[in-house]
Design a protein around this motif. Structure first.
Motif, PDB file in Angstrom:
ATOM      1  N   ASN A 285       8.754  57.673  47.982  1.00 37.29           N
ATOM      2  CA  ASN A 285       8.294  56.379  48.897  1.00 37.29           C
ATOM      3  C   ASN A 285       9.518  55.456  49.130  1.00 37.29           C
ATOM      4  O   ASN A 285       9.375  54.449  49.978  1.00 37.29           O
ATOM      5  CB  ASN A 285       7.081  55.722  48.296  1.00 37.29           C
ATOM      6  N   GLY A 286      10.652  55.761  48.345  1.00 32.26           N
ATOM      7  CA  GLY A 286      11.753  54.826  48.512  1.00 32.26           C
ATOM      8  C   GLY A 286      12.080  54.121  47.325  1.00 32.26           C
ATOM      9  O   GLY A 286      13.002  53.477  46.940  1.00 32.26           O
TER      10      GLY A 286
ATOM     11  N   THR B 273       2.900  51.338  40.184  1.00 31.62           N
ATOM     12  CA  THR B 273       1.671  51.645  40.974  1.00 31.62           C
ATOM     13  C   THR B 273       2.067  52.260  42.298  1.00 31.62           C
ATOM     14  O   THR B 273       1.432  53.473  42.659  1.00 31.62           O
ATOM     15  CB  THR B 273       0.660  50.343  41.215  1.00 31.62           C
ATOM     16  N   ALA B 274       2.968  51.911  42.863  1.00 32.03           N
ATOM     17  CA  ALA B 274       3.271  52.449  44.396  1.00 32.03           C
ATOM     18  C   ALA B 274       3.882  53.996  44.109  1.00 32.03           C
ATOM     19  O   ALA B 274       3.650  54.899  44.821  1.00 32.03           O
ATOM     20  CB  ALA B 274       4.356  51.598  44.989  1.00 32.03           C
ATOM     21  N   LEU B 275       4.665  53.991  43.060  1.00 26.99           N
ATOM     22  CA  LEU B 275       5.344  55.273  42.696  1.00 26.99           C
ATOM     23  C   LEU B 275       4.028  56.442  42.299  1.00 26.99           C
ATOM     24  O   LEU B 275       4.186  57.546  42.904  1.00 26.99           O
ATOM     25  CB  LEU B 275       6.230  55.261  41.615  1.00 26.99           C
ATOM     26  N   LEU B 276       3.170  55.840  41.366  1.00 27.04           N
ATOM     27  CA  LEU B 276       2.075  56.660  41.117  1.00 27.04           C
ATOM     28  C   LEU B 276       1.117  57.037  42.311  1.00 27.04           C
ATOM     29  O   LEU B 276       0.835  58.348  42.445  1.00 27.04           O
ATOM     30  CB  LEU B 276       1.530  56.330  40.080  1.00 27.04           C
ATOM     31  N   THR B 277       0.974  56.206  43.417  1.00 23.96           N
ATOM     32  CA  THR B 277       0.159  56.403  44.516  1.00 23.96           C
ATOM     33  C   THR B 277       1.014  57.229  45.170  1.00 23.96           C
ATOM     34  O   THR B 277       0.377  58.389  45.813  1.00 23.96           O
ATOM     35  CB  THR B 277       0.084  54.958  45.204  1.00 23.96           C
ATOM     36  N   GLU B 278       2.325  57.296  45.348  1.00 18.96           N
ATOM     37  CA  GLU B 278       3.036  58.438  46.252  1.00 18.96           C
ATOM     38  C   GLU B 278       3.058  59.679  45.410  1.00 18.96           C
ATOM     39  O   GLU B 278       2.686  60.558  46.163  1.00 18.96           O
ATOM     40  CB  GLU B 278       4.326  57.859  46.410  1.00 18.96           C
TER      41      GLU B 278
ATOM     42  N   GLN C  10       1.325  62.752  47.777  1.00 17.55           N
ATOM     43  CA  GLN C  10       2.060  64.126  47.894  1.00 17.55           C
ATOM     44  C   GLN C  10       1.461  65.215  47.364  1.00 17.55           C
ATOM     45  O   GLN C  10       1.189  66.215  47.853  1.00 17.55           O
ATOM     46  CB  GLN C  10       3.425  64.101  47.070  1.00 17.55           C
ATOM     47  N   LEU C  11       0.548  65.088  46.259  1.00 17.51           N
ATOM     48  CA  LEU C  11      -0.083  66.174  45.660  1.00 17.51           C
ATOM     49  C   LEU C  11      -1.245  66.439  46.465  1.00 17.51           C
ATOM     50  O   LEU C  11      -1.870  67.683  46.487  1.00 17.51           O
ATOM     51  CB  LEU C  11      -0.438  65.934  44.084  1.00 17.51           C
TER      52      LEU C  11
END
Ligand code: ZN
Lengths: 139, 395
Positions: B332-333, B347-352, B356-357
């Protein structure tokens, strides 16, 4: 809201601050398990004993890492810029944050991780205002 | 997989950046509604709300504690539990563990996890003072003048010393993240490119960290919906994400007490996580690892076995974690280029990772066939290293 840690802490903080204000470095020591402790705690974190006192510390340490503030600082440190802080490890198996003196060039390029640093207190006024350990390059 | 195993079935996100006209509560309910729709549920199916805190305002955080979201979403009398979880940047990992436990124990059926932050619109000096005043033993170390950027600088200095990484290697981590952000319409820096030369030409802020290596505070919001695998099947979902492994290590409170600033708690956290998952770092298709400074990400990649010890930054420089590289990372950057939304960055990384999955990252950014994700979060002054190993499962 201030931290409740700032109230009723004098018994713990004053001997430490007083030593630094005399230009001496002390660390906390547990009589029950003979270990040194930094930063000072309410109970020994190794054996939970409460017979804790302050003992003279080694004045030679190793610099684990360091950072030089050039732009931006916590409020109150604006006039100190630039200044450096480091994590110092002593042979007594304790470690803590410290201020670092500038090197001979007036900057901090002479410092390196894992190199030796020595305790050298700041002047009385600074130690009165902010009682923290100061370390510099040997010699 | 057993019917009561917890799984992710939906996500929601608002773009990160500076959005002063997007109210906090508005972001929370919008992102919640989006995630519930994405999950194929009705809002009335949600029986538990777990809240990830904001840092921009104590009053807004109190609204979370006092269940305002439940009332705003019209769920009074329907919700069994609504509560705040908080461990700073690792809150998302701990919240998911809570949600998983609530589902597998039968307390919760459908859990909505919500996060919003207004760091990008808040007074920046107040936020930086707040970060600086906390996470340090005030009586002993505050008078040393440590700033939050200096926390990142201490980790970076040690990492560069231990690994022999150059300033250009460290800058390349930021550049790799920017190439991902350029593919993410929700990223703060979706429209701005970045080069190693630009990073190295930016002002030294706190040696060895330069201005363009510091995370930019941002507004943002994320939501995730979890249910049981049995429920996902009954709902007719075609794909969901299970939690294959979990591990954590709290390695310090004060940064002055961290035994090895280039290692942190990642290695210890990894062991348990991979053991439970039954697969290893070599099996990962993507990684989403906390990255508020390049060296934090590099130490995470190494500690989690995703790069050889001391090689992570150089592998970033070779493009191994960029779009098209061997292991797409922080797709996600990351916090450095999607925006540092306080507790929400993790949270944004986990959401990404979940996105993706689930295969919903869009044509430009979707990693083809992504099935296994290594997700890592860290809170406070990198006080803890938290790992969740996620697996996409098709019905
Ligand atoms: Zn003891």
């Amino acid at each position: 809201m201030t931290s409740s840690n700032e109230v009723g802490m004098e018994a713990l903080t004053e001997p430490y601050y007083a030593a630094l204000r005399r230009g001496e470095l002390v660390v906390q020591h547990c009589k029950a398990c003979s270990r040194d402790i930094m930063y000072p705690r309410h109970l020994c974190p190794f054996c939970y004993g409460d017979d804790l006192s302050f003992v003279p510390a080694s004045t030679r340490g190793v610099l684990h890492s360091f950072a030089v503030h050039r732009i931006g600082s916590p409020t109150g440190f604006e006039n100190d810029l630039p200044y450096a802080v480091g994590v110092v490890k002593l042979a007594d198996d304790v470690q803590f944050l410290a201020r670092l003196w500038p090197d001979a060039d007036g900057d901090w390029g002479g410092y390196a991780c894992d190199a030796e640093v020595v305790f050298r207190a700041a002047d009385a006024a600074e130690m009165q205002r902010r009682p923290v350990p100061w370390f510099g390059l040997p010699g | 997989m057993s019917d009561d195993e917890p799984v992710f079935i939906g996500i929601g996100e608002q773009p990160s950046g500076r959005y002063p006209n997007r109210p906090f509560m508005g972001d929370l309910v919008r992102v919640g509604v989006a995630a519930v729709a994405d999950a194929g549920l009705a809002m009335s199916d949600i029986d538990t709300i777990l809240l990830i805190p904001c840092l921009h305002s104590f009053a807004d955080q109190a609204d979370l504690v006092f269940s305002r979201v439940v009332e705003e979403l019209g769920l009074s009398q329907r919700i069994k539990s609504s509560y705040l979880v908080h461990s700073g940047g690792s809150t998302s990992d701990n919240t998911i563990r809570d949600a998983a436990g609530l589902i597998s124990s039968g307390h919760a059926r459908n859990v909505l996890v919500l996060q919003a932050e207004k760091w990008g619109s808040a007074p920046v000096n107040e936020m930086i003072d707040m970060l600086t005043a906390n996470g340090i033993p005030r009586e002993w170390e505050k008078d040393s003048g440590l700033s939050f950027n200096a926390v990142g600088a201490l980790i970076t200095q040690r990492y560069m010393h231990a690994s022999g990484s150059t300033p250009a290697d460290m800058a390349s981590v930021c550049v790799a993240l920017r190439t991902w952000a350029n593919l993410n319409p929700n990223a703060m820096y979706r429209d701005r490119t970045l080069s190693v030369e630009q990073v190295l030409a930016s002002k030294m802020v706190t040696d060895p960290i330069r201005a363009m290596e510091c995370p930019m505070l941002a507004d943002g919001a994320c939501a995730l919906v979890l249910t049981s695998a049995g429920n996902a099947r009954r709902l007719g979902r075609d794909r969901w994400v299970r939690i294959a492994g979990s591990g954590g290590c709290v390695s310090h409170y004060s940064i002055g007490q961290e035994r090895d600033l280039a290692v942190l708690g990642w290695e210890k956290a990894a062991v348990e996580a991979y053991e439970t998952a039954g697969w290893g770092p070599q099996d990962a298709d993507i990684a989403e690892i906390y990255d508020s400074y390049a060296a934090v990400l590099a130490s995470g990649m190494e500690g989690l076995g995703l790069a050889p010890k001391h090689e992570a930054a150089r592998q970033f420089a070779r493009g191994e974690f960029s779009p098209g590289g061997r292991l797409p990372t922080n797709t996600n950057g990351g916090l450095l280029s999607a925006g540092h939304t306080g507790v929400g960055g993790g949270t944004a990384l986990l959401t990404e990772g979940v996105r993706q999955l689930l295969g919903r990252a869009g044509p430009e950014r979707q990693v083809e066939g992504a099935t296994r994700a290594v997700c890592g979060g860290s809170g406070g002054t990198y006080m803890d290293s938290q790992v969740l190993l996620l697996e996409g499962v098709s019905a």
